[in-house]
Design a protein around this motif. Structure first.
Motif, PDB file in Angstrom:
ATOM      1  N   ILE A  19      42.756  22.656  42.890  1.00  9.07           N
ATOM      2  CA  ILE A  19      41.385  22.449  42.412  1.00  9.07           C
ATOM      3  C   ILE A  19      41.375  21.344  41.361  1.00  9.07           C
ATOM      4  CG2 ILE A  19      39.482  23.503  41.121  1.00  9.07           C
ATOM      5  CD1 ILE A  19      40.395  26.176  42.495  1.00  9.07           C
ATOM      6  N   ARG A  23      39.189  17.299  40.991  1.00  9.42           N
ATOM      7  CA  ARG A  23      38.150  16.973  40.021  1.00  9.42           C
ATOM      8  C   ARG A  23      38.365  15.581  39.429  1.00  9.42           C
ATOM      9  NH1 ARG A  23      37.242  21.451  35.889  1.00  9.42           N
ATOM     10  NH2 ARG A  23      35.061  20.985  36.141  1.00  9.42           N
ATOM     11  N   THR A  50      29.043  11.128  29.550  1.00 12.97           N
ATOM     12  CA  THR A  50      30.197  11.862  30.065  1.00 12.97           C
ATOM     13  C   THR A  50      29.795  12.531  31.373  1.00 12.97           C
ATOM     14  OG1 THR A  50      29.614  13.797  28.761  1.00 12.97           O
ATOM     15  CG2 THR A  50      31.216  12.300  27.792  1.00 12.97           C
ATOM     16  N   ILE A  52      31.524  14.866  34.981  1.00 11.32           N
ATOM     17  CA  ILE A  52      32.602  15.436  35.796  1.00 11.32           C
ATOM     18  C   ILE A  52      32.101  15.512  37.244  1.00 11.32           C
ATOM     19  CG2 ILE A  52      34.148  17.400  36.170  1.00 11.32           C
ATOM     20  CD1 ILE A  52      33.696  18.276  33.326  1.00 11.32           C
ATOM     21  N   ASP A  54      33.315  17.187  40.915  1.00 13.39           N
ATOM     22  CA  ASP A  54      34.234  18.046  41.646  1.00 13.39           C
ATOM     23  C   ASP A  54      34.112  17.714  43.129  1.00 13.39           C
ATOM     24  OD1 ASP A  54      35.353  20.147  43.114  1.00 13.39           O
ATOM     25  OD2 ASP A  54      35.134  21.501  41.400  1.00 13.39           O
ATOM     26  N   ASP A  59      30.170  19.162  43.473  1.00 15.26           N
ATOM     27  CA  ASP A  59      29.377  19.354  42.253  1.00 15.26           C
ATOM     28  C   ASP A  59      29.543  18.178  41.296  1.00 15.26           C
ATOM     29  OD1 ASP A  59      28.378  21.770  43.015  1.00 15.26           O
ATOM     30  OD2 ASP A  59      29.990  22.924  42.078  1.00 15.26           O
ATOM     31  N   ALA A  61      27.982  16.633  37.345  1.00 14.50           N
ATOM     32  CA  ALA A  61      27.125  16.792  36.165  1.00 14.50           C
ATOM     33  C   ALA A  61      27.353  15.606  35.254  1.00 14.50           C
ATOM     34  CB  ALA A  61      27.447  18.083  35.423  1.00 14.50           C
ATOM     35  N   LEU A  63      26.103  14.136  31.144  1.00 12.43           N
ATOM     36  CA  LEU A  63      25.451  14.486  29.889  1.00 12.43           C
ATOM     37  C   LEU A  63      25.460  13.258  28.991  1.00 12.43           C
ATOM     38  CD1 LEU A  63      24.357  16.936  28.160  1.00 12.43           C
ATOM     39  CD2 LEU A  63      26.658  17.113  27.245  1.00 12.43           C
ATOM     40  N   PHE A  95      22.128  15.718  33.963  1.00  9.20           N
ATOM     41  CA  PHE A  95      21.913  15.960  35.384  1.00  9.20           C
ATOM     42  C   PHE A  95      22.971  16.944  35.855  1.00  9.20           C
ATOM     43  CE2 PHE A  95      22.937  15.138  39.839  1.00  9.20           C
ATOM     44  CZ  PHE A  95      21.693  15.315  40.410  1.00  9.20           C
ATOM     45  N   GLN A  96      22.559  17.892  36.676  1.00 11.74           N
ATOM     46  CA  GLN A  96      23.517  18.810  37.266  1.00 11.74           C
ATOM     47  C   GLN A  96      23.103  19.050  38.706  1.00 11.74           C
ATOM     48  OE1 GLN A  96      23.907  22.701  35.423  1.00 11.74           O
ATOM     49  NE2 GLN A  96      26.060  22.734  36.006  1.00 11.74           N
TER      50      GLN A  96
ATOM     51  N   PHE B  15      37.605  29.880  39.081  1.00 11.54           N
ATOM     52  CA  PHE B  15      36.932  28.858  39.876  1.00 11.54           C
ATOM     53  C   PHE B  15      35.453  28.769  39.492  1.00 11.54           C
ATOM     54  CE2 PHE B  15      37.133  26.002  43.310  1.00 11.54           C
ATOM     55  CZ  PHE B  15      35.912  26.030  43.927  1.00 11.54           C
ATOM     56  N   ASP B  18      35.032  27.183  36.144  1.00 10.11           N
ATOM     57  CA  ASP B  18      35.329  25.750  36.206  1.00 10.11           C
ATOM     58  C   ASP B  18      34.143  24.949  36.699  1.00 10.11           C
ATOM     59  OD1 ASP B  18      38.843  25.743  37.102  1.00 10.11           O
ATOM     60  OD2 ASP B  18      37.784  25.889  35.207  1.00 10.11           O
ATOM     61  N   ASN B  19      33.317  25.566  37.509  1.00 10.21           N
ATOM     62  CA  ASN B  19      32.321  24.752  38.178  1.00 10.21           C
ATOM     63  C   ASN B  19      30.987  24.638  37.468  1.00 10.21           C
ATOM     64  OD1 ASN B  19      33.494  23.335  40.076  1.00 10.21           O
ATOM     65  ND2 ASN B  19      32.421  24.245  41.804  1.00 10.21           N
ATOM     66  N   ASP B  20      30.829  25.299  36.303  1.00 15.33           N
ATOM     67  CA  ASP B  20      29.627  24.967  35.544  1.00 15.33           C
ATOM     68  C   ASP B  20      29.948  23.710  34.738  1.00 15.33           C
ATOM     69  OD1 ASP B  20      27.254  24.791  34.333  1.00 15.33           O
ATOM     70  OD2 ASP B  20      27.094  26.921  33.825  1.00 15.33           O
ATOM     71  N   LEU B  21      29.849  22.598  35.432  1.00 12.37           N
ATOM     72  CA  LEU B  21      30.339  21.343  34.866  1.00 12.37           C
ATOM     73  C   LEU B  21      29.562  20.933  33.613  1.00 12.37           C
ATOM     74  CD1 LEU B  21      30.776  19.361  38.192  1.00 12.37           C
ATOM     75  CD2 LEU B  21      32.499  20.639  36.944  1.00 12.37           C
ATOM     76  N   LEU B  22      28.263  21.203  33.636  1.00 16.82           N
ATOM     77  CA  LEU B  22      27.436  20.781  32.515  1.00 16.82           C
ATOM     78  C   LEU B  22      27.843  21.518  31.233  1.00 16.82           C
ATOM     79  CD1 LEU B  22      25.139  18.900  31.808  1.00 16.82           C
ATOM     80  CD2 LEU B  22      23.534  20.713  32.320  1.00 16.82           C
ATOM     81  N   GLU B  24      30.765  22.600  30.536  1.00 19.21           N
ATOM     82  CA  GLU B  24      32.017  22.000  30.077  1.00 19.21           C
ATOM     83  C   GLU B  24      31.758  20.722  29.290  1.00 19.21           C
ATOM     84  OE1 GLU B  24      35.359  21.384  32.793  1.00 19.21           O
ATOM     85  OE2 GLU B  24      34.451  22.990  33.978  1.00 19.21           O
ATOM     86  N   LEU B  25      30.846  19.919  29.814  1.00 28.36           N
ATOM     87  CA  LEU B  25      30.529  18.660  29.132  1.00 28.36           C
ATOM     88  C   LEU B  25      29.912  18.929  27.770  1.00 28.36           C
ATOM     89  CD1 LEU B  25      29.006  16.599  32.073  1.00 28.36           C
ATOM     90  CD2 LEU B  25      31.192  16.212  30.968  1.00 28.36           C
TER      91      LEU B  25
END
Lengths: 180, 297
Positions: A19, A23, A50, A52, A54, A59, A61, A63, A95-96, B15, B18-22, B24-25
């Motif tokens: 995983i 990313r 910034t 990320i 995936d 996915d 996002a 910010l 944005f997400q 998993f 990890d995927n709530d990316l916003l 994390e940012l």
């Protein structure tokens, strides 16, 4: 029993590493916007975004701090933050969502689509905008250009300067990712 | 066996996190938010606000005070007279400004250096106030060289101002400022005033709409002498002023009511002649126009 445990454990570890490799984290990003007014054009650029991405799940996002938008005219920057974006009240924009139609194994520029929630000025809207993706030298490039209507995000332009400020702005997104 | 089942869920759980990316940012985003636009102008009413011009920005200030409104119809309620300061402010860096000006009252040339020492901020760095330090010089061209009294030296024309401007933007609509002030005048009538004078100013603004704000400013002289009179026998007052700021694009219009006709610290803090509450009120304007001379790369 112990063997099964080790097997499963190694599977889990392996899986997590997998995983991780899917990313991408932002290397260099810019979001800029432009609107042509009757008297003067308004343009600003934010290099401190910034993000990320995936690949496995599609996915994405991003910010940003609204106050990081840099204008040529500093007074315009103050007005942008104080009067229009109210960046003390709504300091961030984000944005997400998902990137649809991206194939990480193919080379060349691909047409993709971003679908998700765009938050500006404290207002969140479901949006969809077109863009391109490209994998080059183990890096990922995402680009998009879309139009934001100020009215949709409750950004009020006073009557007195309305000629100066268009009712919509063109946003350009230019992201460059590296594997995490 | 239970353990194994529990372990099986582990990757799934991690998993999902990890995927709530916003989120994390957001966790990583630890920037300091600096307060902007504590005041609309570099001047509060008569005196300075904590604001400085940004790098490469030039501001032209045309400040103007009419005569007293209680002068009656003969003077058109003060409109027949006018005291003017023409000034330029320029931002060398975002925190350092220079300013020059010419006052018609007493024909004073003034110059300032203004440096924003500390900025109000929240976030990673937290600081409650913005602190700007101001140094100023005022040179009176009056009296004329030919009319100089005996023993008058050129240095007698000079006066200096040192100020700390300390302001806090409490909400986006309310900002308050205090201004400890030191004024040195090279030449004074020692029987009536001292060379070194201290004052403390207070002021503030309330925003009514995002382009209109009400302002006020008051300077209290800390060591005013008992015999607080001008040479001709009239009384000295502390300066007080009220204003309305209206901002449109590159302009700020400040409409002002004050008891002084002076526009430089030396004169409006220590040489104010009007009693505001007896109707010695001057209507005035500060009109500014900002030009961006240098563009950022």
């Amino acid at each position: 029993m112990r063997l099964i445990l080790i097997l499963i454990l190694s599977l889990i570890v392996g899986c997590n590493v997998g995983i991780g490799q899917q990313r991408f984290f932002i290397e260099r990003a810019s979001i800029s916007f432009f609107s042509d007014g009757v008297i003067e054009d308004i343009a600003a650029k934010n290099d401190k975004v910034t993000s990320i991405f995936d690949v496995h799940q599609g996915d994405i996002a991003y910010l940003l701090n609204v106050s990081d938008f840099q204008f040529d005219k500093k007074l315009m920057q103050v007005h942008f933050n104080e009067k229009y974006m109210e960046s003390e009240k709504y300091p961030k924009s984000s944005f997400q969502g998902k990137i649809i139609g991206f194939d990480p194994s193919s080379s060349g520029i691909q047409k993709v689509k971003a679908v998700g929630k765009l938050t500006i000025h404290g207002v969140t809207k479901e949006v969809e905008f077109p863009g391109t993706a490209e994998v080059r030298n183990n890096q990922l490039y995402l680009k998009s250009r879309f139009v934001v209507k100020l009215k949709d995000y409750n950004i009020k332009v006073p009557q007195i300067v309305w000629q100066n400020i268009a009712q919509q702005v063109e946003v350009t997104v230019d992201f460059n990712y590296r594997p995490l | 066996m239970k353990k194994i089942i529990a372990l099986l869920f582990l990757p799934v759980v991690s998993f999902a996190q990890d995927n709530d990316l916003l989120k994390e940012l957001e966790k990583e985003n630890k920037d300091t938010g600096y307060t902007i636009a504590t005041f609309k102008g570099t001047r509060l009413v008569n005196g300075h606000s904590v604001e400085t011009k940004n790098a490469g920005t030039l501001e032209f200030i045309f400040a103007h005070r009419f005569g007293r409104v209680n002068d009656g119809l003969y003077e058109m309620y003060g409109l027949d007279q006018a005291y003017v300061r023409l000034g330029l402010d320029y931002g060398i860096t975002d925190n350092l400004s220079v300013s020059i000006g010419r006052n018609s009252a007493d024909k004073i040339m003034d110059g300032y250096l203004k440096y924003k020492l500390l900025r109000q901020s929240t976030g990673e760095k937290n600081f409650p106030v913005t602190v700007t330090v101001l140094g100023g010089t005022a040179y009176s061209i009056s009296p004329k060289r030919d009319n100089e009294p005996d023993g008058f030296k050129t240095v007698d024309r000079l006066a200096y101002t040192g100020q700390f401007l300390i302001a806090r933007k409490f909400t986006s609509n309310l900002s308050l400022q205090i201004m400890p002030t030191y004024i040195h005048k090279n030449a004074v009538d020692q029987s009536k005033e001292k060379n070194d004078q201290l004052a403390i100013g207070v002021g503030g603004r309330i925003k009514i709409t995002r382009s209109v704000a009400l302002t006020s400013e008051y300077y209290y002289r800390l060591d005013a002498p008992d015999n607080d009179l001008f040479d001709e026998g009239s009384k000295r007052y502390n300066s007080v002023g009220f204003g309305v700021d209206i901002e449109t694009g590159g302009h700020v219009f400040q409409l002002v009511l004050t008891n002084t006709s002076s526009l430089t610290e030396r004169t409006f803090i220590t040489e104010t002649k009007g009693d505001f509450f007896d109707g010695d009120i001057h209507l005035g304007f500060n009109v500014t126009r900002t030009f961006q001379l240098k563009k950022k790369k």
